[in-house]
Design an enzyme around this catalytic site. Sequence first.
Site, PDB file in Angstrom:
ATOM      1  N   ASP A  26     -13.861  14.917  -4.729  1.00  0.00           N
ATOM      2  CA  ASP A  26     -13.754  16.028  -5.494  1.00  0.00           C
ATOM      3  C   ASP A  26     -15.091  16.228  -6.369  1.00  0.00           C
ATOM      4  OD1 ASP A  26     -13.085  18.643  -6.971  1.00  0.00           O
ATOM      5  OD2 ASP A  26     -11.016  18.173  -6.146  1.00  0.00           O
ATOM      6  N   LYS A  56       0.873  -1.043  -0.133  1.00  0.00           N
ATOM      7  CA  LYS A  56       0.136  -0.002   0.039  1.00  0.00           C
ATOM      8  C   LYS A  56       0.764   1.266  -0.061  1.00  0.00           C
ATOM      9  CE  LYS A  56      -2.481   1.633   3.546  1.00  0.00           C
ATOM     10  NZ  LYS A  56      -2.648   3.164   3.653  1.00  0.00           N
ATOM     11  N   THR A  86     -11.512   5.698  10.521  1.00  0.00           N
ATOM     12  CA  THR A  86     -11.658   5.271  11.954  1.00  0.00           C
ATOM     13  C   THR A  86     -11.117   5.938  12.981  1.00  0.00           C
ATOM     14  OG1 THR A  86      -9.612   4.200  11.248  1.00  0.00           O
ATOM     15  CG2 THR A  86     -11.720   2.949  11.043  1.00  0.00           C
ATOM     16  N   ARG A 137       3.147  -0.551  10.909  1.00  0.00           N
ATOM     17  CA  ARG A 137       4.233  -0.620  11.949  1.00  0.00           C
ATOM     18  C   ARG A 137       4.657  -2.155  12.360  1.00  0.00           C
ATOM     19  NH1 ARG A 137       1.617   4.272  14.631  1.00  0.00           N
ATOM     20  NH2 ARG A 137      -0.285   3.291  13.731  1.00  0.00           N
ATOM     21  N   ASP A 164      -3.607   4.414  -1.938  1.00  0.00           N
ATOM     22  CA  ASP A 164      -4.132   4.895  -0.983  1.00  0.00           C
ATOM     23  C   ASP A 164      -4.533   6.406  -0.956  1.00  0.00           C
ATOM     24  OD1 ASP A 164      -6.125   4.873   1.319  1.00  0.00           O
ATOM     25  OD2 ASP A 164      -4.665   4.370   2.724  1.00  0.00           O
ATOM     26  N   LYS A 217      -7.705   8.172  -1.107  1.00  0.00           N
ATOM     27  CA  LYS A 217      -8.691   8.595  -0.710  1.00  0.00           C
ATOM     28  C   LYS A 217      -9.107   9.910  -1.449  1.00  0.00           C
ATOM     29  CE  LYS A 217      -8.053   7.039   4.096  1.00  0.00           C
ATOM     30  NZ  LYS A 217      -6.500   6.640   3.943  1.00  0.00           N
TER      31      LYS A 217
HETATM   32  O1  C5P Z   1       0.824   1.196  11.273  1.00  0.00           O
HETATM   33  P1  C5P Z   1      -0.269   0.401  11.121  1.00  0.00           P
HETATM   34  O2  C5P Z   1      -0.373  -0.900  10.718  1.00  0.00           O
HETATM   35  O3  C5P Z   1      -1.204   1.156  12.191  1.00  0.00           O
HETATM   36  O4  C5P Z   1      -0.717   1.278   9.574  1.00  0.00           O
HETATM   37  C1  C5P Z   1      -2.031   1.107   9.136  1.00  0.00           C
HETATM   38  C2  C5P Z   1      -2.039   1.682   7.737  1.00  0.00           C
HETATM   39  O5  C5P Z   1      -3.543   1.551   7.308  1.00  0.00           O
HETATM   40  C3  C5P Z   1      -1.732   2.999   7.601  1.00  0.00           C
HETATM   41  O6  C5P Z   1      -0.859   3.200   6.375  1.00  0.00           O
HETATM   42  C4  C5P Z   1      -3.156   3.830   7.889  1.00  0.00           C
HETATM   43  O7  C5P Z   1      -2.828   5.263   6.999  1.00  0.00           O
HETATM   44  C5  C5P Z   1      -3.987   2.999   7.199  1.00  0.00           C
HETATM   45  N1  C5P Z   1      -5.326   3.104   7.492  1.00  0.00           N
HETATM   46  C6  C5P Z   1      -5.700   3.078   8.893  1.00  0.00           C
HETATM   47  N2  C5P Z   1      -7.079   3.275   9.408  1.00  0.00           N
HETATM   48  C7  C5P Z   1      -7.901   3.425   8.094  1.00  0.00           C
HETATM   49  C8  C5P Z   1      -7.492   3.466   6.782  1.00  0.00           C
HETATM   50  C9  C5P Z   1      -6.190   3.374   6.507  1.00  0.00           C
HETATM   51  O8  C5P Z   1      -5.133   2.681   9.925  1.00  0.00           O
HETATM   52  N3  C5P Z   1      -9.250   3.471   8.673  1.00  0.00           N
END
Ligand code: C5P
Length: 232
Positions: free
Chosen positions: A67, A34, A117, A208, A62, A64
């Site tokens: 417009d 992603k 979220t 992460r 991603d 998002k």
């Molecule tokens: O580091 P982590 O596993 O928390 O990363 C989650 C990824 O998913 C990030 O790239 C974040 O932008 C994305 N994301 C999220 N919650 C959402 C939509 C996307 O954490 N509702």
Amino acid sequence: MKTHNQLIVALDLPDPGHARKFVDRLGGSVDFYKIGMELAYAGGGLAFADELSASGKKVFLDLKLHDIANTVERATAQLARRGIEFLTIHAYPQTMAAAKQGVAGSALKLLAVTAMTSYDDADLAAAGYRLSVRDLVLHRAAQAKAIGIDGLVASAQEMSELRRAIGKEMILVAPGIRPAGGDLGDQKRVATPAAAIRAGADYLVVGRPILEAADPRAAAEAIQAEIAAARG
Ligand code: C5P
């Protein structure tokens, strides 16, 4: 569907140089990545997406998008030429319908973001909405389905209800995944890989827990093993 492909690693890294090194480190263990706004808007971010696709990896952009319809249609048509797999758009009816027009005839799949979220009911009220997060998510999911959007991004914690509401056809992608005992970071509503798969997720987005692991490849492979076990 191969278990292998159900893990999408979020390349939340500052530039293509860092991202390229990380992808090399993961090697053949991961084949779906992603790219979010941070990397996409770094110099060369979209060229790096092309580079990944050309090397045989799948790419989820991603971005998002949201417009006016004309702009969304033209922007998605541009992205549909790039050979990427998934693109996110906000789940507004006009935006979804325009994006669907823009990707017509291509293999690019659209994922709608129903409600961030990071928003709770109070945040929605402050933004002028009269619906709870739950009701807004279900309302927009139904609209996405009616418009013919391919899938939704949703928290694993609301996924069982969403899966029941929309049926089997739509793709469900779950971020906020943490292996049992993992560091939560800023995520609050997390699920383990196994729980997310059992709740109906088709793909898990993990950042992460892999990006910051001492051995990222081992971390990715452990999550893939957990996915395989949960699928039974
Ligand atoms: O580091 P982590 O596993 O928390 O990363 C989650 C990824 O998913 C990030 O790239 C974040 O932008 C994305 N994301 C999220 N919650 C959402 C939509 C996307 O954490 N509702």
